[in-house]
Design a protein around this motif. Sequence first.
Motif, PDB file in Angstrom:
ATOM      1  N   VAL A 141       0.839  -1.208   0.000  1.00  0.00           N
ATOM      2  CA  VAL A 141       0.000   0.000   0.000  1.00  0.00           C
ATOM      3  C   VAL A 141       0.873   1.256   0.000  1.00  0.00           C
ATOM      4  O   VAL A 141       0.602   2.225  -0.724  1.00  0.00           O
ATOM      5  CB  VAL A 141      -0.955  -0.021   1.210  1.00  0.00           C
ATOM      6  N   LEU A 142       1.939   1.252   0.805  1.00  0.00           N
ATOM      7  CA  LEU A 142       2.828   2.408   0.868  1.00  0.00           C
ATOM      8  C   LEU A 142       3.541   2.637  -0.459  1.00  0.00           C
ATOM      9  O   LEU A 142       3.728   3.793  -0.886  1.00  0.00           O
ATOM     10  CB  LEU A 142       3.860   2.216   1.984  1.00  0.00           C
ATOM     11  N   GLN A 143       3.940   1.576  -1.134  1.00  0.00           N
ATOM     12  CA  GLN A 143       4.594   1.722  -2.437  1.00  0.00           C
ATOM     13  C   GLN A 143       3.653   2.378  -3.442  1.00  0.00           C
ATOM     14  O   GLN A 143       4.062   3.247  -4.216  1.00  0.00           O
ATOM     15  CB  GLN A 143       5.052   0.347  -2.943  1.00  0.00           C
ATOM     16  N   ARG A 181      10.310  -3.446   8.687  1.00  0.00           N
ATOM     17  CA  ARG A 181      10.088  -2.178   9.382  1.00  0.00           C
ATOM     18  C   ARG A 181      10.873  -1.055   8.715  1.00  0.00           C
ATOM     19  O   ARG A 181      10.348   0.033   8.472  1.00  0.00           O
ATOM     20  CB  ARG A 181      10.489  -2.294  10.847  1.00  0.00           C
ATOM     21  N   ALA A 182      12.129  -1.323   8.409  1.00  0.00           N
ATOM     22  CA  ALA A 182      12.978  -0.310   7.782  1.00  0.00           C
ATOM     23  C   ALA A 182      12.430   0.097   6.420  1.00  0.00           C
ATOM     24  O   ALA A 182      12.401   1.285   6.076  1.00  0.00           O
ATOM     25  CB  ALA A 182      14.402  -0.844   7.644  1.00  0.00           C
ATOM     26  N   GLN A 186      10.947   3.789   5.479  1.00  0.00           N
ATOM     27  CA  GLN A 186      11.564   4.526   4.374  1.00  0.00           C
ATOM     28  C   GLN A 186      10.494   5.033   3.404  1.00  0.00           C
ATOM     29  O   GLN A 186      10.556   6.165   2.913  1.00  0.00           O
ATOM     30  CB  GLN A 186      12.553   3.630   3.646  1.00  0.00           C
ATOM     31  N   LEU A 187       9.498   4.201   3.138  1.00  0.00           N
ATOM     32  CA  LEU A 187       8.398   4.613   2.256  1.00  0.00           C
ATOM     33  C   LEU A 187       7.553   5.702   2.923  1.00  0.00           C
ATOM     34  O   LEU A 187       7.137   6.669   2.266  1.00  0.00           O
ATOM     35  CB  LEU A 187       7.531   3.402   1.916  1.00  0.00           C
ATOM     36  N   MET A 188       7.284   5.536   4.219  1.00  0.00           N
ATOM     37  CA  MET A 188       6.491   6.536   4.941  1.00  0.00           C
ATOM     38  C   MET A 188       7.158   7.902   4.914  1.00  0.00           C
ATOM     39  O   MET A 188       6.483   8.933   4.849  1.00  0.00           O
ATOM     40  CB  MET A 188       6.275   6.075   6.386  1.00  0.00           C
ATOM     41  N   ALA A 189       8.477   7.916   4.939  1.00  0.00           N
ATOM     42  CA  ALA A 189       9.217   9.188   4.926  1.00  0.00           C
ATOM     43  C   ALA A 189       9.054   9.924   3.604  1.00  0.00           C
ATOM     44  O   ALA A 189       9.320  11.128   3.524  1.00  0.00           O
ATOM     45  CB  ALA A 189      10.692   8.931   5.208  1.00  0.00           C
ATOM     46  N   GLN A 190       8.608   9.235   2.570  1.00  0.00           N
ATOM     47  CA  GLN A 190       8.445   9.860   1.251  1.00  0.00           C
ATOM     48  C   GLN A 190       7.035  10.418   1.042  1.00  0.00           C
ATOM     49  O   GLN A 190       6.734  10.931  -0.032  1.00  0.00           O
ATOM     50  CB  GLN A 190       8.749   8.831   0.160  1.00  0.00           C
TER      51      GLN A 190
END
Length: 219
Positions: A141-143, A181-182, A186-190
Amino acid sequence: MPEFEELLIAAYKSEMVLSRRLQKKLGLSPCDALVQVLQHAAGTHTLDELLRQRRQLKQDAVTRRDTHRREKAQAYAAKKLLAQPDAAAWQAWFDGSTHPNPGRMGVGGILKSPDGAVVRISRAAGQGNSSKGEYLALIAVLQEAVRLQPKKLQIYGDSQVVINDVMQQGGKTASGLESHRAQARQLMAQLNLLSLTWVPRHKNAEADALSQQAIKLPA
């Protein structure tokens, strides 16, 4: 001589116990007994200096407590505001299924835009356990969200383990899920404004159906 009330405020519990013992042993008044105990605690300093020091320590403790409460209240208010349904925000749901557990994994997800556009995700995800399947669903979903770049995104899932882990809540991290988790963080930060909220399984039925369907798909 300081007021007895001031001495009581400054004294620690252990010092109060000692003063009561001293009072009984020597026949002193409660005030005189407490003065002797506190003078001993002051060491090379005067009693007044000890009292000033302890007043400052108590004030510092109150300030820290008030600051912590204020910061906690502000963080809660911000989180609550972000989690509220917003007509201008994208909504997303994720779910991972595993059969058996561990076994074949399927991930499901839905992203809905404010104008009604819908993106559905349903794909096989190899072998693993239920927590890994949930994480892979969230990552999927994040991607998709990173590709779409919504101004605000509210994500819902029924895995408390994954949500707490990726949000780093509770002070502990889930063992064996470090790489997932990492990647998720990383995706959430974008993304811009993002909230991640737990919902009960019955409110995540569509994502669950997509993940169940995905288990039957070729890897």
